[in-house]
Design an enzyme around this catalytic site. Structure first.
Site, PDB file in Angstrom:
ATOM      1  N   ASP A 195      -5.173  -0.665   3.278  1.00  0.00           N
ATOM      2  CA  ASP A 195      -3.713  -1.495   3.449  1.00  0.00           C
ATOM      3  C   ASP A 195      -2.749  -0.083   3.104  1.00  0.00           C
ATOM      4  O   ASP A 195      -2.738   0.547   1.878  1.00  0.00           O
ATOM      5  CB  ASP A 195      -3.648  -2.250   2.453  1.00  0.00           C
ATOM      6  CG  ASP A 195      -2.179  -2.834   2.256  1.00  0.00           C
ATOM      7  OD1 ASP A 195      -1.417  -2.496   2.893  1.00  0.00           O
ATOM      8  OD2 ASP A 195      -1.945  -3.818   1.621  1.00  0.00           O
ATOM      9  N   HIS A 368       1.172  -5.652  -2.487  1.00  0.00           N
ATOM     10  CA  HIS A 368       0.520  -4.566  -2.191  1.00  0.00           C
ATOM     11  C   HIS A 368       0.252  -3.511  -2.938  1.00  0.00           C
ATOM     12  O   HIS A 368       1.090  -2.975  -3.936  1.00  0.00           O
ATOM     13  CB  HIS A 368       1.089  -4.000  -0.920  1.00  0.00           C
ATOM     14  CG  HIS A 368       1.256  -4.986   0.349  1.00  0.00           C
ATOM     15  ND1 HIS A 368       0.356  -5.090   1.236  1.00  0.00           N
ATOM     16  CD2 HIS A 368       2.316  -5.767   0.709  1.00  0.00           C
ATOM     17  CE1 HIS A 368       0.731  -5.884   2.261  1.00  0.00           C
ATOM     18  NE2 HIS A 368       1.947  -6.544   1.741  1.00  0.00           N
TER      19      HIS A 368
HETATM   20 ZN   LIG Z   1      -0.535 -10.201   3.494  1.00  0.00          ZN
END
Ligand SMILES: [Zn+2]
Length: 561
Positions: A195, A368
Site C-alpha cells: 500500500d 494507511h
Molecule cells: Zn481501504
C-alpha cells in the site's frame, strides 16, 4: 542448460496503480487466476452528471483465463464497489472476512446482483484455489476485519498487503499480525505488493484509539448536539464516538440509511459492544434535549445527498443545526473534494454550529501506513521483488525509493501502472506484455456511459454547444433555408451576438460550395446531407477555435420540407 519447468506466474495490474481507487489485480498461472479486490472510484468532475467509475474488465476477456476466485481484502468501496459489475461478466466464488462479506452483501444488493457465492475466510487459515494457496493475514485499517494475503504460487510466495497500517493499540484489540509477516519473510517472499497511499508522510500513522480522548474532550464541552461525520464502514470511529457519548449520557442517532445499516451490522457482529438501546432513531431523538444527543452523519466528503450536506443547507427532513451544536468532520478530504467540503464547512458555521476539522484539532487518524510502517513491512517480509500498489504515480515512485532504502535491489523493484504486467518464474521476475485496462462510467441508473457520451458532457461543460438548423428539400436534398444558429454556454446571447452573425456568414459561404454537389443527381440525398453536416462541423469548429479558443459541441439539425 535445462529450461525451468516452473510454470510462469503473471501479475496483471488492472486498476489502482497510478490512481487512487478502482483496485483490481489478477494473479494468473496456467490459465487460472485469482482476482484481488474489485473497487470503484468517484469522479472528480461534477460536470459529468453523477455516476461512478468501475474498472474496464476487457483484460478478463483478452487474456482468456478462468477466474477461480475473487478475494476481497476489506470492505471499502474502492475495493468492493465494482463487484456487481464483475460478477455479471465472470462467475467465481467471492472470498472475504466476515465483516467484508457483510458489507459486500449490501453492495451486491444495491447493485441488484443476486446469487453470489460468498465464502468467509479468517486470518491464518489458508484455502486453495486452482494452483494457489491463499493465506489471509490480519492487518489494521480504517474498517474492521481487514486482511493482507499471502499467496503461494508455483513461482514463489507473493504477499499482498491490502490497505494497512500498523496500529499498536487497535480499537477492537485485533492486532496487525507482525509475527506471521516475519515468519513469511523468513520462509522467503518472492514478491511484496504494498500500500503506497501515505508514503509521503514521515514517521508512523498513530493509533486509531488515540482519537478517543480528543472526542471525549469535545463532547464534554458541547452544550448542544454533537455531530460526528465518518465513513459508514469506519466502525472503529463509530464505536469510539458512541462510547464517549454514552459516558456523557448521550444517545446516538445514526442519520441516513447507510449509517443506520452499518450500526445494525456492527451491533450484530459484535463490533459495537454497547447496549443496543444507546442507538436510537431520528424520530425518537425529537423528544430528547440537545445535550443528550450525538448524531452520526455520512457525507464527510461533501457528497450532495448526504446527511451532512443536507444539514449544511438546512434541507434535512428531521434535524436542523442550531447554535451550540458541534460538528466534527472526522476524516481527511479526499483530493478533489476540498472545495465542496469547504463550502459545507462554511454553511455549517453560518447555521450557527462550531465546526471542528483536522486543521483545527487532530480529529482524524489515517488508516494507511506512514513511511516508517511501510519500511517495517519491507523489513518484515524481506521480499526478493517489490511492486508498490494503491497510489498515484508519485506515491508509487516514492515507495520504490523507500523499498530500495529498505534493502530491495533497485532492479527488483517494478513500478507498474494499470495495464502492465509482471512475469515471475522460480528464478526471478521481469516485465510482461501490456493488457487492456481503463475505466468505465456507470450512471445512477446502473447504465454504462460510453466514452463518447462522457466526451460530449466534458465539451458541453467547457465550451458549450452550437446548433445549426438547416432546411433542405425532401426531393433533392438541396438547402432551401438557413442556416440558423443557436448556442448555449458558448457566447452571451443565443444567436444574435456579433460572433454568431460572423460564424453564420462563414458557414453560409462554406455551404454554398456544397451546393454544387446537388446539381448532379448521381449522388444520394443522404450523401449530400452528410456533406452538409461535415461542413457545418468544420466551419463552426474553425470559427470558434480561431476566434474564442473554444471547441463547442456542434449539432446539425436538418429539417426536410
Ligand atoms: Zn481501504
Amino acid at each position: 542448460m535445462a529450461a525451468s519447468t516452473t510454470p510462469p506466474v503473471r501479475i496483471l495490474a488492472l486498476g489502482g496503480l497510478g490512481e487512487i481507487g478502482l483496485n483490481l489485480m489478477a494473479v494468473e498461472c496456467g490459465g487460472h487466476a485469482v482476482v484481488i479486490d474489485c473497487g470503484l472510484m468517484f469522479p472528480e468532475e461534477p460536470a459529468l452528471g453523477g455516476g461512478v467509475y468501475v474498472p474496464d474488465f476487457a483484460a478478463l476477456d483478452t487474456e482468456r483465463f478462468s477466474i477461480d476466485a475473487i478475494v476481497l481484502t476489506h470492505a471499502h468501496e474502492d475495493h468492493i464497489g465494482a463487484l456487481p459489475h464483475l460478477l455479471r461478466r465472470a462467475t467465481a466464488p467471492v472470498y472475504g472476512s466476515a465483516v467484508t462479506l457483510a458489507f459486500t452483501r449490501r453492495r451486491l444488493r444495491e447493485g441488484a446482483f443476486e446469487g453470489a457465492d460468498l465464502r468467509a475466510i479468517s486470518p491464518r487459515t489458508p484455502f486453495t484455489v486452482g494452483p494457489f494457496t491463499v493465506e489471509p493475514l490480519r492487518v489494521t485499517h480504517s474498517t474492521p476485519d481487514s486482511l493482507a494475503l499471502a499467496i503461494r504460487t508455483p513461482a514463489g510466495l507473493i504477499v499482498h498487503s491490502g490497505d494497512f497500517k500498523i496500529d499498536e493499540n487497535p480499537v477492537d484489540g485485533e492486532r496487525f499480525d507482525r509475527e506471521r509477516f516475519a515468519a513469511l519473510g523468513a520462509e522467503g517472499v518472492a514478491l511484496l505488493l504494498s500500500d503506497s497511499t501515505n508514503v509521503e508522510r514521515p514517521g508512523r500513522s498513530g493509533s486509531e484509539s488515540s482519537l478517543k480522548p480528543i472526542l471525549r474532550d469535545l463532547v464534554s464541552r458541547t452544550r448542544g448536539r454533537f455531530f460526528v461525520t465518518a465513513f459508514s464502514s469506519h466502525l472503529h470511529r463509530i464505536r469510539q464516538a458512541a462510547e464517549v457519548s454514552r459516558e456523557f449520557g448521550r444517545r446516538v442517532v445514526p442519520l441516513g440509511r447507510r449509517m443506520a445499516e452499518s450500526v445494525r451490522l456492527g451491533l450484530e457482529m459484535g463490533l459495537l459492544p454497547l447496549p443496543a438501546g444507546i442507538f436510537i432513531e431520528p424520530t425518537e431523538a425529537e423528544f430528547l434535549e440537545p445535550h443528550r444527543l450525538t448524531y452520526l452523519a455520512s457525507g464527510s466528503q461533501g457528497e450532495p445527498l448526504s446527511a451532512l450536506s443536507r444539514l449544511a443547507v438546512d434541507t434535512h427532513p428531521r434535524v436542523r443545526i442550531e447554535s451550540g451544536d458541534v460538528v466534527v468532520l472526522s476524516s481527511r478530504s479526499i483530493p478533489g473534494n476540498e472545495r465542496t467540503i469547504n463550502t459545507v464547512v462554511n454553511r455549517l458555521f453560518k447555521q450557527g454550529a462550531e465546526v471542528v476539522y483536522d486543521a483545527i484539532a487532530p480529529v482524524h487518524v489515517s488508516g494507511h501506513a506512514s513511511r516508517d510502517e511501510l519500511a517495517e513491512m519491507v523489513a518484515l517480509t524481506r521480499p526478493r521483488n517489490f511492486i508498490p500498489i494503491h497510489g498515484e504515480y508519485r506515491h508509487l515512485t516514492h515507495h520504490v525509493a523507500l523499498a530500495v532504502e529498505s534493502g530491495v535491489a533497485e532492479r527488483d523493484c517494478f513500478l507498474l501502472e494499470d495495464g502492465e504486467t509482471l512475469v515471475m518464474n522460480g528464478a526471478g521476475a521481469r516485465r510482461g506484455g501490456a493488457v487492456p485496462s481503463g475505466r468505465r462510467m456507470i450512471d445512477e441508473a446502473g447504465e454504462e456511459s460510453s466514452p463518447a457520451l462522457l466526451g460530449e458532457r466534458r465539451a458541453l461543460a467547457r465550451d458549450g454547444t452550437v446548433m445549426a438548423v438547416i432546411v433542405v428539400s425532401a426531393k433533392t436534398g438541396a438547402i432551401v433555408g438557413g442556416p440558423e444558429l443557436v448556442s448555449r454556454g458558448l457566447v452571451n446571447g443565443d444567436g444574435t451576438s456579433e460572433h454568431m452573425r460572423r460564424a453564420r456568414a462563414e458557414l453560409e459561404a462554406r455551404l454554398s460550395q456544397v451546393g454544387s454537389l446537388r446539381a448532379g443527381d448521381s449522388r444520394l440525398k443522404g450523401e449530400i446531407h452528410d456533406e452538409i453536416k461535415d461542413e457545418v462541423v468544420r466551419a463552426l469548429r474553425r470559427y470558434f477555435i480561431d476566434e474564442l479558443g473554444k471547441r463547442p459541441l456542434v449539432i446539425t439539425h436538418l429539417t426536410e420540407v
